[in-house]
Design a protein around this motif. Structure first.
Motif, PDB file in Angstrom:
ATOM      1  N   ILE A  72       0.855  -1.191   0.000  1.00  0.00           N
ATOM      2  CA  ILE A  72       0.000   0.000   0.000  1.00  0.00           C
ATOM      3  C   ILE A  72       0.884   1.231   0.000  1.00  0.00           C
ATOM      4  CG2 ILE A  72      -1.718   1.329   1.269  1.00  0.00           C
ATOM      5  CD1 ILE A  72      -2.885  -1.198   2.315  1.00  0.00           C
ATOM      6  N   GLY A  73       0.861   1.964  -1.069  1.00  0.00           N
ATOM      7  CA  GLY A  73       1.709   3.137  -1.196  1.00  0.00           C
ATOM      8  C   GLY A  73       1.105   4.154  -2.135  1.00  0.00           C
ATOM      9  N   THR A  74       1.980   4.914  -2.773  1.00  0.00           N
ATOM     10  CA  THR A  74       1.495   5.965  -3.662  1.00  0.00           C
ATOM     11  C   THR A  74       0.712   5.391  -4.842  1.00  0.00           C
ATOM     12  OG1 THR A  74       3.645   5.899  -4.781  1.00  0.00           O
ATOM     13  CG2 THR A  74       3.354   7.558  -3.078  1.00  0.00           C
ATOM     14  N   GLY A  75       0.958   4.107  -5.179  1.00  0.00           N
ATOM     15  CA  GLY A  75       0.223   3.489  -6.279  1.00  0.00           C
ATOM     16  C   GLY A  75      -1.266   3.446  -6.036  1.00  0.00           C
ATOM     17  N   ASN A  76      -1.681   3.316  -4.755  1.00  0.00           N
ATOM     18  CA  ASN A  76      -3.103   3.277  -4.438  1.00  0.00           C
ATOM     19  C   ASN A  76      -3.779   4.621  -4.644  1.00  0.00           C
ATOM     20  OD1 ASN A  76      -1.600   1.236  -2.571  1.00  0.00           O
ATOM     21  ND2 ASN A  76      -3.685   0.487  -2.699  1.00  0.00           N
ATOM     22  N   VAL A  78      -1.946   7.477  -6.520  1.00  0.00           N
ATOM     23  CA  VAL A  78      -1.507   8.016  -7.806  1.00  0.00           C
ATOM     24  C   VAL A  78      -1.783   7.032  -8.943  1.00  0.00           C
ATOM     25  CG1 VAL A  78       0.456   8.919  -9.097  1.00  0.00           C
ATOM     26  CG2 VAL A  78       0.280   9.366  -6.643  1.00  0.00           C
ATOM     27  N   GLY A  79      -1.468   5.735  -8.704  1.00  0.00           N
ATOM     28  CA  GLY A  79      -1.600   4.731  -9.756  1.00  0.00           C
ATOM     29  C   GLY A  79      -3.025   4.563 -10.250  1.00  0.00           C
ATOM     30  N   VAL A  80      -3.979   4.549  -9.328  1.00  0.00           N
ATOM     31  CA  VAL A  80      -5.392   4.411  -9.706  1.00  0.00           C
ATOM     32  C   VAL A  80      -5.835   5.606 -10.537  1.00  0.00           C
ATOM     33  CG1 VAL A  80      -7.756   4.226  -8.855  1.00  0.00           C
ATOM     34  CG2 VAL A  80      -5.922   3.006  -7.685  1.00  0.00           C
ATOM     35  N   ALA A  81      -5.438   6.799 -10.102  1.00  0.00           N
ATOM     36  CA  ALA A  81      -5.792   8.006 -10.845  1.00  0.00           C
ATOM     37  C   ALA A  81      -5.215   7.966 -12.258  1.00  0.00           C
ATOM     38  CB  ALA A  81      -5.276   9.244 -10.105  1.00  0.00           C
ATOM     39  N   THR A  82      -3.964   7.526 -12.374  1.00  0.00           N
ATOM     40  CA  THR A  82      -3.308   7.434 -13.680  1.00  0.00           C
ATOM     41  C   THR A  82      -4.045   6.468 -14.600  1.00  0.00           C
ATOM     42  OG1 THR A  82      -1.165   7.896 -12.649  1.00  0.00           O
ATOM     43  CG2 THR A  82      -1.132   6.899 -14.842  1.00  0.00           C
ATOM     44  N   MET A 277      -8.575  -2.091 -20.464  1.00  0.00           N
ATOM     45  CA  MET A 277      -8.074  -3.354 -19.925  1.00  0.00           C
ATOM     46  C   MET A 277      -6.578  -3.246 -19.603  1.00  0.00           C
ATOM     47  SD  MET A 277      -8.062  -7.123 -21.748  1.00  0.00           S
ATOM     48  CE  MET A 277      -9.822  -6.982 -22.155  1.00  0.00           C
ATOM     49  N   GLN A 278      -5.820  -2.717 -20.557  1.00  0.00           N
ATOM     50  CA  GLN A 278      -4.369  -2.623 -20.384  1.00  0.00           C
ATOM     51  C   GLN A 278      -4.008  -1.742 -19.200  1.00  0.00           C
ATOM     52  OE1 GLN A 278      -2.201  -0.377 -23.364  1.00  0.00           O
ATOM     53  NE2 GLN A 278      -0.466  -1.769 -23.265  1.00  0.00           N
ATOM     54  N   LYS A 279      -4.595  -0.554 -19.121  1.00  0.00           N
ATOM     55  CA  LYS A 279      -4.259   0.378 -18.038  1.00  0.00           C
ATOM     56  C   LYS A 279      -4.719  -0.155 -16.683  1.00  0.00           C
ATOM     57  CE  LYS A 279      -2.492   3.336 -20.892  1.00  0.00           C
ATOM     58  NZ  LYS A 279      -1.024   3.529 -20.931  1.00  0.00           N
ATOM     59  N   GLY A 280      -5.928  -0.710 -16.638  1.00  0.00           N
ATOM     60  CA  GLY A 280      -6.463  -1.202 -15.368  1.00  0.00           C
ATOM     61  C   GLY A 280      -5.700  -2.393 -14.840  1.00  0.00           C
ATOM     62  N   ILE A 281      -5.433  -3.381 -15.707  1.00  0.00           N
ATOM     63  CA  ILE A 281      -4.729  -4.592 -15.273  1.00  0.00           C
ATOM     64  C   ILE A 281      -3.301  -4.261 -14.851  1.00  0.00           C
ATOM     65  CG2 ILE A 281      -3.768  -6.789 -16.080  1.00  0.00           C
ATOM     66  CD1 ILE A 281      -6.314  -7.129 -17.761  1.00  0.00           C
ATOM     67  N   ALA A 282      -2.609  -3.431 -15.641  1.00  0.00           N
ATOM     68  CA  ALA A 282      -1.230  -3.071 -15.310  1.00  0.00           C
ATOM     69  C   ALA A 282      -1.154  -2.385 -13.952  1.00  0.00           C
ATOM     70  CB  ALA A 282      -0.652  -2.168 -16.398  1.00  0.00           C
ATOM     71  N   ARG A 283      -2.072  -1.433 -13.702  1.00  0.00           N
ATOM     72  CA  ARG A 283      -2.048  -0.728 -12.408  1.00  0.00           C
ATOM     73  C   ARG A 283      -2.448  -1.654 -11.272  1.00  0.00           C
ATOM     74  NH1 ARG A 283       1.447   2.448 -11.737  1.00  0.00           N
ATOM     75  NH2 ARG A 283       2.201   1.588 -13.670  1.00  0.00           N
ATOM     76  N   GLY A 284      -3.364  -2.593 -11.536  1.00  0.00           N
ATOM     77  CA  GLY A 284      -3.764  -3.548 -10.501  1.00  0.00           C
ATOM     78  C   GLY A 284      -2.609  -4.420 -10.067  1.00  0.00           C
ATOM     79  N   GLY A 345      -1.940  12.275 -12.126  1.00  0.00           N
ATOM     80  CA  GLY A 345      -1.376  11.714 -10.901  1.00  0.00           C
ATOM     81  C   GLY A 345      -2.129  12.093  -9.644  1.00  0.00           C
ATOM     82  N   ALA A 346      -1.347  12.464  -8.613  1.00  0.00           N
ATOM     83  CA  ALA A 346      -1.933  12.780  -7.310  1.00  0.00           C
ATOM     84  C   ALA A 346      -2.886  13.965  -7.379  1.00  0.00           C
ATOM     85  CB  ALA A 346      -0.830  13.061  -6.293  1.00  0.00           C
ATOM     86  N   ALA A 347      -2.649  14.878  -8.332  1.00  0.00           N
ATOM     87  CA  ALA A 347      -3.508  16.064  -8.458  1.00  0.00           C
ATOM     88  C   ALA A 347      -4.953  15.668  -8.741  1.00  0.00           C
ATOM     89  CB  ALA A 347      -2.987  16.973  -9.568  1.00  0.00           C
ATOM     90  N   VAL A 348      -5.161  14.538  -9.415  1.00  0.00           N
ATOM     91  CA  VAL A 348      -6.524  14.059  -9.706  1.00  0.00           C
ATOM     92  C   VAL A 348      -7.220  13.671  -8.405  1.00  0.00           C
ATOM     93  CG1 VAL A 348      -7.888  12.289 -10.896  1.00  0.00           C
ATOM     94  CG2 VAL A 348      -5.839  13.226 -11.977  1.00  0.00           C
TER      95      VAL A 348
END
Length: 477
Positions: A72-76, A78-82, A277-284, A345-348
């Protein structure tokens, strides 16, 4: 160099890697008969209750928190927003699907970590992909474990474990306290905000103090910070969702329509679906790290005698990280329309918090900054443990652990003053290269996972039947 690293990263994290990780998740989900759904209530009970007479260094809950501290880090945030900005609301559906399949993968990793772990002369538990590669597949596969360990050290020391996390912390601090860099100082030929310098020093000292105590102190700190931050963050997201509850049906429809390209114009549906699919799976995959092989290193330290039990506890980590935390972030971003603001990113996520929470924009930004800081701080701690275990396996000794910690703290110290675009890419590459040996081992050891699971639940059923029979005997007499 940036261009070369980007091409290498795209090659490693292309369709083959994603299909490999998803494929092992599908195989395990089918072979274990949807264990991540059927046995989730039992797994959550095991998460909070220690096993009696278990052998290991820390409790199962502490081992889970250590793994979550790195996951659990910035990916949760920033990554989700991206993912949603790039792939639309439909990306959240595929991100959650990756999390669901990843729970089965994380279960297998936790099970194998305990089954094939070893203990050193001091009774300390040693485990992770390198040990289930060597002990499960045989000595001839040891080179594969060494390869995993090398890339684990690289990822921890040069990328995701130190430089990127401390840079994220100090950037968040500057954005809140000194966005225009009014109060600055010249260091290393550049001007830096005092907020960056002060926060960087505070984090470096805090990391050093925690790391001196080794895995047990990391586990104790993670046991406090991780649950507190998850509860705070999820609560804030739930408040945002509840305040926009009338939008929930439309959001759910938007997610499913986006996931399958149903809103795209004729001829563009397939393309839209592939992007989502690509963006969601990769970030997951990046968020929960299922299949990468990092979490089993922490799972091996758990006080338990049952590999299946720890496998169940391990899979709750992916449930918490992706099914709960990432989902909360995604729902808030879609409900508030933050993904359509042109921000990144985080701004979202900051925009979503500022718009939806019934507090001032500054207060909302402060709360999100606090979550970002502590999420990234615990990631630094968790990855130190991972990379330290990788070093010990690579060199066949713990002799250099203290020296490594000093180097690790040094990397945290210099992190705020470095340009990290290439470092992030390098970290992604190392993560991908870590995954290859681990996926190979998981694929070859799948029969072991199935056999252990079947045996454990047969014994559990028999034990429950005996308990019921014992309760009936006095009544019959």
């Amino acid at each position: 160099m940036d261009q070369w690293l980007t091409k290498l990263n795209d090659l490693i994290w292309g369709a083959p890697m994603i299909l490999l990780i998803l494929g092992i998740g599908v195989i395990l989900t089918a072979g274990l008969r949807l264990i991540q759904v059927r046995r989730l209530p039992l797994a959550l009970r095991y998460m909070l209750k220690d096993e009696e007479d278990g052998i290991g260094d820390v409790s199962s809950f502490q081992a889970l928190c250590t793994a979550l501290s790195a996951t659990i880090g910035t990916g949760n945030i920033v990554g989700v927003a991206t993912a949603i900005v790039a792939g639309g609301p439909g990306a959240l559906f595929w991100l959650e699907l990756a999390g669901l399949l990843g729970m089965a993968t994380k279960y297998a990793e936790g099970l194998l970590a305990v089954k094939y772990r070893t203990f050193d002369a001091n009774g300390r538990a040693l485990g992770g992909p390198f040990y289930y590669i060597e002990n499960g597949l045989g000595k001839k596969w040891r080179w594969l474990g060494k390869l995993f360990a090398f890339f684990g050290i690289m990822a921890g020391l040069l990328g995701i474990g130190t430089l990127t996390q401390i840079n994220g912390i100090t950037s968040a601090a500057q954005t809140f306290f000194d966005p225009n860099q009014v109060h600055s100082i010249q260091l290393f030929g550049n001007n830096y905000s005092w907020a960056v310098v002060i926060v960087g020093l505070l984090v470096t000292v805090s990391v050093a103090v925690v790391l001196i105590g080794g895995v047990k102190r990391i586990a104790r700190v993670s046991e406090i910070i991780v649950p507190a931050m998850v509860v705070l963050y999820v609560t804030l997201c739930l408040v945002m969702i509840l305040l926009n509850l009338n939008k929930l049906p439309g959001v759910i429809a938007e997610i499913f329509q986006g996931a399958f390209g149903l809103r795209a114009v004729s001829g563009g549906a397939v393309g839209a679906m592939i992007i989502a699919m690509q963006k969601g799976i990769a970030r997951g995959i990046f968020s929960n790290e299922s299949g990468l092989g990092s979490a089993p290193i922490a799972a091996a330290a758990a006080r338990t005698n049952e590999p299946v039990r720890q496998g169940l506890v391990s899979m709750t980590g992916t449930f918490i990280d992706t099914i709960i935390v990432c989902n909360m972030t995604g729902m808030a971003i879609i409900m508030t329309g933050a993904w359509q603001t042109g921000k990144e990113g985080a701004a979202v996520t900051i925009h979503a918090f500022s718009k939806a929470l019934p507090i001032s924009s500054q207060a909302a930004s402060f709360l999100l900054m606090i979550c970002l800081v502590f999420f990234a701080f615990t990631t630094i701690l968790g990855w130190n443990y991972y990379s330290e275990r990788c070093l010990a396996y690579l060199l066949n000794t713990d002799r250099y652990a203290k020296i490594f910690r000093l180097v690790y703290v040094g990397a945290v110290f210099i992190g705020p003053y470095l340009t990290v675009s290439a470092v992030w890419t390098l970290a992604d590459i190392c993560n991908g290269l870590m995954a290859f040996p681990n996926i190979i081992a998981l694929a070859l050891l799948t029969p072991v996972v199935f056999k252990e699971t079947k045996s454990y639940f047969a014994r559990l059923t028999a034990s429950s039947a005996r308990t019921i029979e014992d309760l009936r005997l006095p009544i019959e007499e």
